[in-house]
Design an enzyme around this catalytic site. Structure first.
Site, PDB file in Angstrom:
ATOM      1  N   TYR A 141       0.809  -1.209   0.000  1.00 21.64           N
ATOM      2  CA  TYR A 141       0.000   0.000   0.000  1.00 21.64           C
ATOM      3  C   TYR A 141       0.846   1.264   0.000  1.00 21.64           C
ATOM      4  O   TYR A 141       0.418   2.300  -0.507  1.00 21.64           O
ATOM      5  CB  TYR A 141      -0.901   0.037   1.238  1.00 21.64           C
ATOM      6  N   LYS A 189       4.304 -15.195   3.210  1.00 18.53           N
ATOM      7  CA  LYS A 189       4.561 -15.973   1.999  1.00 18.53           C
ATOM      8  C   LYS A 189       6.083 -16.163   1.937  1.00 18.53           C
ATOM      9  O   LYS A 189       6.756 -15.794   0.966  1.00 18.53           O
ATOM     10  CB  LYS A 189       3.998 -15.212   0.776  1.00 18.53           C
ATOM     11  N   ASP A 221      -1.661 -18.584   1.404  1.00 19.22           N
ATOM     12  CA  ASP A 221      -2.578 -19.363   0.558  1.00 19.22           C
ATOM     13  C   ASP A 221      -3.232 -20.489   1.365  1.00 19.22           C
ATOM     14  O   ASP A 221      -4.446 -20.671   1.346  1.00 19.22           O
ATOM     15  CB  ASP A 221      -1.880 -19.890  -0.707  1.00 19.22           C
ATOM     16  N   ASP A 245      -6.019  -7.503   4.689  1.00 17.81           N
ATOM     17  CA  ASP A 245      -7.183  -6.951   3.992  1.00 17.81           C
ATOM     18  C   ASP A 245      -8.015  -8.106   3.426  1.00 17.81           C
ATOM     19  O   ASP A 245      -9.228  -8.171   3.606  1.00 17.81           O
ATOM     20  CB  ASP A 245      -6.708  -6.022   2.864  1.00 17.81           C
ATOM     21  N   ASP A 249     -11.779  -9.880   5.110  1.00 18.21           N
ATOM     22  CA  ASP A 249     -13.044  -9.969   4.365  1.00 18.21           C
ATOM     23  C   ASP A 249     -13.485 -11.435   4.247  1.00 18.21           C
ATOM     24  O   ASP A 249     -14.672 -11.741   4.337  1.00 18.21           O
ATOM     25  CB  ASP A 249     -12.913  -9.383   2.945  1.00 18.21           C
TER      26      ASP A 249
HETATM   27  C1  IPM Z   1     -10.281  -1.843   3.962  1.00 12.67           C
HETATM   28  C2  IPM Z   1     -10.365  -1.365   2.530  1.00 12.67           C
HETATM   29  C3  IPM Z   1      -9.201  -0.429   2.218  1.00 12.67           C
HETATM   30  C4  IPM Z   1      -7.915  -1.246   2.357  1.00 12.67           C
HETATM   31  C5  IPM Z   1      -9.236   0.267   0.841  1.00 12.67           C
HETATM   32  C6  IPM Z   1     -10.537   0.928   0.570  1.00 12.67           C
HETATM   33  C7  IPM Z   1      -8.116   1.238   0.722  1.00 12.67           C
HETATM   34  O1  IPM Z   1     -10.438  -2.440   1.649  1.00 12.67           O
HETATM   35  O2  IPM Z   1     -10.259  -1.008   4.878  1.00 12.67           O
HETATM   36  O3  IPM Z   1     -10.293  -3.060   4.190  1.00 12.67           O
HETATM   37  O4  IPM Z   1      -7.552  -1.968   1.426  1.00 12.67           O
HETATM   38  O5  IPM Z   1      -7.285  -1.135   3.412  1.00 12.67           O
HETATM   39 MN    MN Z   2     -10.742  -4.351   2.652  1.00  6.76          MN
END
Ligand code: IPM
Ligand code: MN
Ligand code: NAD
Length: 363
Positions: A141, A189, A221, A245, A249
């Site tokens: 990032y 990794k 992975d 990230d 999710d």
């Molecule tokens: C999160 C989001 C952000 C990230 C994006 C929108 C920059 O996906 O907060 O999980 O990747 O950190």
């Molecule tokens: Mn995210």
């Protein structure tokens, strides 16, 4: 207790869900005689449109002068063709960097009431309780160089970490593990990337300071698969920025919906609080958004920025209670919708507030 909270609601469902979180926090303040002062500033797409930049000076200045920042979400389809440094997301990355928090805590636990909403079998997810500690200021990032060279048709980003950046987030993760089930899984990794080899070696070094915590390492992975097969196996999961990230999710599948996940970023000048989900343009403005992730994020403000543990727990128990009673937003009612009372965003917020108020009166 006095607390100055900046709300940067952002785009899409950001304002819808943060409104509900703020309403809950106001009730908590009123019940306990606390003085919470809320300010509101723009970030993301709404700031690009109004101020010509995704993070206006005024927003940043106010954030730096606050005790806590609650951020909704940023992003919208109309900005998708912009380069990364001009997009709403750039505002989010900039405020993260300026506030300086490097340890992003993303708790993900299974609500048994939501098991029916998960494609995983209830016996797999029952009791799962994971705390992701995602490094938030390094890796791909922020690493330089980064470029899309349209002349040569090449493009690159840089996954960079210093030993110090790994050590400081690892220490926080180990400390948190000491207060939980004393197990830390570090994700990397290291079979391919030098940066992951540094990561693993540093985690092992810091582990020596925490002999009571069991450490294991997993490749990212395999970890993606283990998380779905045996989520109960994990306690604290430490990751670099991008891996965290993605895996956080993924863990929404354990909790039943992405709309359930809160986060808190600590270790910097001012703590930053965000639900894990994005601006959800597909459902924005329709009253369909689940505000529970944002409301649980409010609980994290009370825990990490106000020391109001009982009040934080009251919010978390109230969310559970509301689910037990069969109340759902549409994302939580994909299976068996007829068995539930399906509520709008504001109705769900009101239900939680009613329950929190009752819990605080009886406390
Ligand atoms: C999160 C989001 C952000 C990230 C994006 C929108 C920059 O996906 O907060 O999980 O990747 O950190
Ligand atoms: Mn995210
Ligand atoms: P998203 O998290 O916005 O949505 C993914 C899916 O989950 C969608 O189907 C959405 O409707 C659903 N969802 C998310 N939150 C929900 C909630 N509270 N209630 C009910 N359903 C919910 O991710 P995306 O669609 O990949 O990204 C949309 C935009 O959001 C992009 O611009 C992205 O960059 C941005 N984003 C921002 C943040 C942030 O500000 N912290 C985080 C992630 C994505």
């Amino acid at each position: 207790m006095k607390l100055k909270i900046l709300v940067t609601a952002g785009d899409g469902i950001g304002p819808e869900v943060t409104n509900e979180a703020v309403a809950v926090l106001k009730d908590v303040a009123a019940a306990g005689g606390h003085k919470f002062a809320f300010d509101a500033k723009r970030i993301g797409g709404v700031a690009i449109v109004n101020d010509g930049t995704p993070l206006p000076e005024d927003t940043l200045k106010t954030a730096l002068a606050s005790d806590a920042v609650l951020l909704g979400a940023v992003g919208g389809n109309e900005f998708n063709s912009l380069p990364p440094d001009k997009r709403p997301e750039a505002g989010l990355l900039k405020i993260r960097a300026e506030l300086g928090g490097f340890a992003n805590l993303r708790p993900a636990f299974a609500f048994k009431e939501l098991a029916v909403n998960s494609p995983l079998r209830p016996e797999i997810i029952d009791g799962a309780d994971i705390l992701f500690v995602r490094e938030l200021l390094g890796g791909l990032y922020f690493g330089q160089p980064r470029e899309w060279n349209k002349t040569t048709g090449e493009s690159w980003n840089t996954m960079r970490y210093t030993k110090n950046e790994v050590a400081r987030v690892a220490r926080i993760a180990f400390k948190l593990a000491q207060g939980r089930r004393k197990k830390l899984t570090s994700v990397d990794k290291a079979n391919v990337l030098e940066v992951s080899q540094l990561w693993r070696a540093t985690v092992n070094e810091i582990a020596a300071e925490f002999p009571d915590v069991t450490v294991e390492h997993q490749y990212v992975d395999a970890m993606a698969m283990h998380l779905m097969n045996q989520p109960r196996n994990y306690d604290v999961v430490l990751t670099e920025n991008l891996f965290g990230d993605i895996l956080s999710d993924e863990s929404a599948v354990i909790t039943g919906s992405l709309g359930m996940l809160p986060s808190a970023t600590i270790g910097g000048k001012v703590n930053l609080y965000e639900p894990v989900h994005g601006s959800a343009p597909d459902i924005a403005g329709k009253g369909l958004a689940n505000p529970l992730g944002a409301i649980l994020t409010g609980a994290l403000i009370l825990r990490h920025s106000a020391g109001l543990e009982a009040e934080a727990t009251a919010i978390e128990s109230s969310v559970r209670k509301v689910l037990e009673l069969g109340f759902r937003t549409p994302d939580l009612a994909r299976s068996n919708p007829q068995g539930f009372t399906v509520l709008s965003t504001t109705e769900m917020g009101a239900k939680v507030r009613e329950t929190v108020k009752a819990a605080l009166v009886n406390a």
